[in-house]
Scaffold this motif. Structure first.
Motif, PDB file in Angstrom:
ATOM      1  N   ARG A  25      33.229  40.786  40.230  1.00  0.00           N
ATOM      2  CA  ARG A  25      33.316  42.306  40.321  1.00  0.00           C
ATOM      3  C   ARG A  25      33.535  42.312  42.294  1.00  0.00           C
ATOM      4  O   ARG A  25      33.102  42.333  42.937  1.00  0.00           O
TER       5      ARG A  25
ATOM      6  N   ASP B 133      40.093  35.181  46.277  1.00  0.00           N
ATOM      7  CA  ASP B 133      39.457  33.902  46.260  1.00  0.00           C
ATOM      8  C   ASP B 133      38.694  33.227  47.042  1.00  0.00           C
ATOM      9  O   ASP B 133      37.761  32.452  46.512  1.00  0.00           O
TER      10      ASP B 133
ATOM     11  N   ASP C  37      43.529  27.016  32.278  1.00  0.00           N
ATOM     12  CA  ASP C  37      42.598  28.612  32.222  1.00  0.00           C
ATOM     13  C   ASP C  37      43.280  29.385  30.554  1.00  0.00           C
ATOM     14  O   ASP C  37      45.354  29.305  30.772  1.00  0.00           O
TER      15      ASP C  37
ATOM     16  N   TYR D 297      30.293  36.269  24.679  1.00  0.00           N
ATOM     17  CA  TYR D 297      29.290  36.378  24.268  1.00  0.00           C
ATOM     18  C   TYR D 297      28.905  36.931  23.981  1.00  0.00           C
ATOM     19  O   TYR D 297      27.464  36.881  23.808  1.00  0.00           O
TER      20      TYR D 297
END
Ligand code: C2E
Ligand code: MG
Ligand code: MG
Ligand code: MG
Length: 294
Positions: free
Chosen positions: A68, A96, A184, A264
């Motif tokens: 973030r 990164d 991913d 979540y």
């Protein structure tokens, strides 16, 4: 520049230079400048999202490291907005590497408390295409105290990784050092079985878009996810479902033999201190432990 932007918007279609496009370019330029400041000031923070064992969601399999930006100008802007800009401006490489440093600092703090955690770190395809990036990753990992026992790297499947390019050499360096790689956003790109094999991947993360459509599109996503899990099992890969949001998804994915879930439903990405308090007990897992369920 207009052509470049038109390309960035998708495809080679000729796009008229509209006011909307101009606004978007101005916005990206602002984000780019703020990112530059953020990198100078190291104004990034780490958040971690739990990965859990689907056959026992109380058991933490590890965490994904996500970044973030704490630069005031970028308040409220998430990686989905600033990552594409960081990639186009070349700033992604510094981000990164910074994430590697931050994960190292967190794992060091856990060690002082006799705790351990297995962490997945994202590497951008743009960084991977740059010469010398693999060596830089290894250098940062080493000085941050990271090892193949404590971290793995996620390579997004969304961008085709050109196996003949610089990316290949960078990836080989990580593999040679013993690091495990994960695919991913699996299902969104162009990967083939041969890609999985050539990159010697150890894990695939089924993209959230398929998980969120489970049970909703006349069985199409059910079939895709079921086939992906079967393929992972046949190839001996760990299988992770991204974006798990409901109990019904947990039950279904576990029944299909998917080992790990993230989403979540189990927990949002949270700062390291919150992750520690919420999820880590003394003696917590230091390696993804869900393989035994097979
Ligand atoms: P990703 O690597 O696929 O990360 C998962 C993203 O999905 C995260 O968004 C996470 O917050 C979100 N997510 C997880 N579970 C759920 C859910 O149940 N529902 C919904 N709606 N979303 C969920 P985030 O943190 O905004 O990151 C977005 C993307 O930005 C990441 O996708 C990754 O491609 C990139 N990114 C984030 N942090 C980093 C980083 O440190 N380095 C690199 N290279 N890329 C990063
Ligand atoms: Mg990821
Ligand atoms: Mg993902
Ligand atoms: Mg994703």
């Amino acid at each position: 520049l207009a052509m470049y932007e038109a390309k960035a918007l998708g495809g080679n279609r000729s796009v008229r230079f509209t006011a909307a496009l101009r606004d978007r370019m101005a916005r990206e330029a602002r984000i780019g400048q703020s990112l530059q400041r953020a990198i100078r000031d190291r104004a990034f923070v780490l958040v971690l999202q739990p990965k859990v064992c689907l056959n026992n969601p109380a058991q933490i399999a590890g965490a994904e490291a996500l970044v973030r930006c704490s630069e005031p100008d970028l308040a409220g802007i998430g990686p989905a907005d600033f990552m594409p800009v960081a990639e186009r401006t070349g700033l992604i490489r510094a981000i990164d590497l910074l994430v590697i440093d931050m994960v190292g600092a967190f794992l060091e703090e856990l060690r002082t408390r006799d705790l351990a955690l297995h962490v997945a770190i994202n590497l951008s395809p743009e960084s991977l295409r740059q010469a010398g990036f693999g060596a830089e990753v290894l250098a940062h990992a080493k000085s941050a105290g990271l090892s193949p026992e404590t971290v793995q790297f996620e390579l997004t499947e969304g961008a085709v990784i050109d196996l003949q390019s610089e990316a290949r050499g960078n990836i080989e360096m990580l593999l040679a050092e013993g690091y495990e790689l994960s695919a991913d956003d699996f299902g969104t790109g162009y990967s083939s079985m041969s890609y999985l094999q050539q990159l010697r991947l150890k894990e695939i993360k089924i993209d959230r878009s398929f998980i969120s459509r489970l049970g909703l599109d006349n069985g199409a996503s059910d079939a895709i996810v079921r086939a992906t899990i079967a393929m992972a099992q046949a190839l001996g890969l760990r299988c992770v479902a991204e974006g798990v949001d409901t109990d019904a998804q947990v039950v279904w994915l576990n029944a299909q033999g998917c080992e790990i879930g993230q989403g979540y439903h189990f927990g949002r990405p949270v700062p390291p201190s919150v992750f520690l308090e919420t999820y880590l007990q003394p003696g917590a897992a230091s390696k993804p432990p869900c393989r035994a369920s097979r």
